[in-house]
Scaffold this active site. Structure first.
Site, mmCIF file in Angstrom:
data_model
loop_
_atom_site.group_PDB
_atom_site.id
_atom_site.type_symbol
_atom_site.label_atom_id
_atom_site.label_comp_id
_atom_site.label_asym_id
_atom_site.label_seq_id
_atom_site.Cartn_x
_atom_site.Cartn_y
_atom_site.Cartn_z
ATOM 1 N N VAL A 1 0.803 -1.289 0.030
ATOM 2 C CA VAL A 1 -0.159 0.127 -0.001
ATOM 3 C C VAL A 1 0.986 1.331 -0.063
ATOM 4 O O VAL A 1 0.046 2.463 0.125
ATOM 5 C CB VAL A 1 -0.842 0.084 1.140
ATOM 6 C CG1 VAL A 1 -2.038 -1.115 1.115
ATOM 7 C CG2 VAL A 1 -0.276 -0.163 2.502
ATOM 8 N N HIS B 1 -4.440 -4.313 -2.701
ATOM 9 C CA HIS B 1 -5.032 -3.963 -1.111
ATOM 10 C C HIS B 1 -5.112 -2.474 -0.893
ATOM 11 O O HIS B 1 -5.099 -2.020 0.164
ATOM 12 C CB HIS B 1 -4.102 -4.763 -0.166
ATOM 13 C CG HIS B 1 -4.015 -6.391 -0.354
ATOM 14 N ND1 HIS B 1 -3.056 -6.886 -0.144
ATOM 15 C CD2 HIS B 1 -5.172 -7.086 -0.774
ATOM 16 C CE1 HIS B 1 -3.094 -8.222 -0.444
ATOM 17 N NE2 HIS B 1 -4.458 -8.320 -0.887
#
Length: 237
Positions: A91, A107
């Protein structure tokens, strides 16, 4: 037609750049219960603590720099934009800092917020999320970090499996296989390469034609050469 090269990365890609993960024994995740700040429903009963935790993570990535492996991926994506797909579980924004284009974040992405009602995405950069920027300007609902928590649906998985159907070469970099079964992913490809720091009890070596057990920051030259050679071989077949 299977003509795609997929570079699929996990936390090990960013480890040399100082980005910690929840599997580390120290760092940002220390003294945090994952169920309380990274699981489905935690925003309903633990909103402020969850927001504060991701504020810390956003601040943490601000000064982190891409390593050799990020730069290698960016080079290859720039050289073969239609052939190579870059997919990451991370991320952070280190691939973007390396000027890698069209990164697919499975994600979510720390530099974004998402409306909890209408799913509108807002770019927050490295800012702190607080009362001044936590309300959706389209529907007036609360905003949350645009991160997929454990137990939540991951919309980008559909994109992942669509691309895997076209995968010729799969390169796995820096993932333990605990979140996504890379053994299963390897079956989509004609040829697979694995780069992890060390063996994982749940990743079966026989699924990969080449394996490098070393830091991605040092293995990058071999991986880049493998990909270049594979492309040349395919073009000459």
């Amino acid at each position: 037609m299977r003509d795609k090269i997929i570079i699929f990365s996990g936390a090990g890609l960013s480890a040399s750049s100082g980005i910690s993960t929840f599997r580390d024994s120290d760092g940002l995740w220390e003294n945090h219960n994952i169920d309380e700040i990274c699981s489905a429903g935690c925003l309903d009963w633990n909103y402020n603590a969850t927001i504060n935790f991701y504020n810390q993570r956003r601040v943490d990535i601000k000064d982190k720099l891409p390593n050799n492996a990020h730069k290698m991926i960016a080079r290859l994506k720039d050289k073969y934009p239609d052939k190579i797909e870059v997919i990451t579980q991370n991320v952070d924004d280190l691939l973007e800092k390396a000027n890698c284009k069209d990164v697919i974040h499975l994600h979510g992405f720390l530099k974004e917020l998402r409306c909890m009602a209408c799913d509108e995405i807002f770019h927050i950069g490295y800012e702190i999320q607080d009362n001044s920027n936590s309300i959706c300007n389209k529907c007036a609902s609360k905003l949350r970090p645009n991160i997929v928590f454990f137990g939540e649906a991951a919309p980008m998985y559909e994109k992942l499996y669509s691309l895997l159907e076209k995968c010729d070469l799969l390169v796995i970099i820096g993932t333990s296989g605990n979140v996504i079964d890379v053994n299963y992913l390897s079956h989509f490809a004609n040829y697979s390469i694995l780069n992890n720091l060390e063996p994982s009890s749940i990743i079966y070596e026989e699924n990969f034609e080449k394996i490098y057990y070393e830091d991605a920051n040092t293995a990058y030259k071999k991986i880049e050469e493998d990909i270049e050679n594979y492309i040349m071989k395919r073009e000459n077949d």
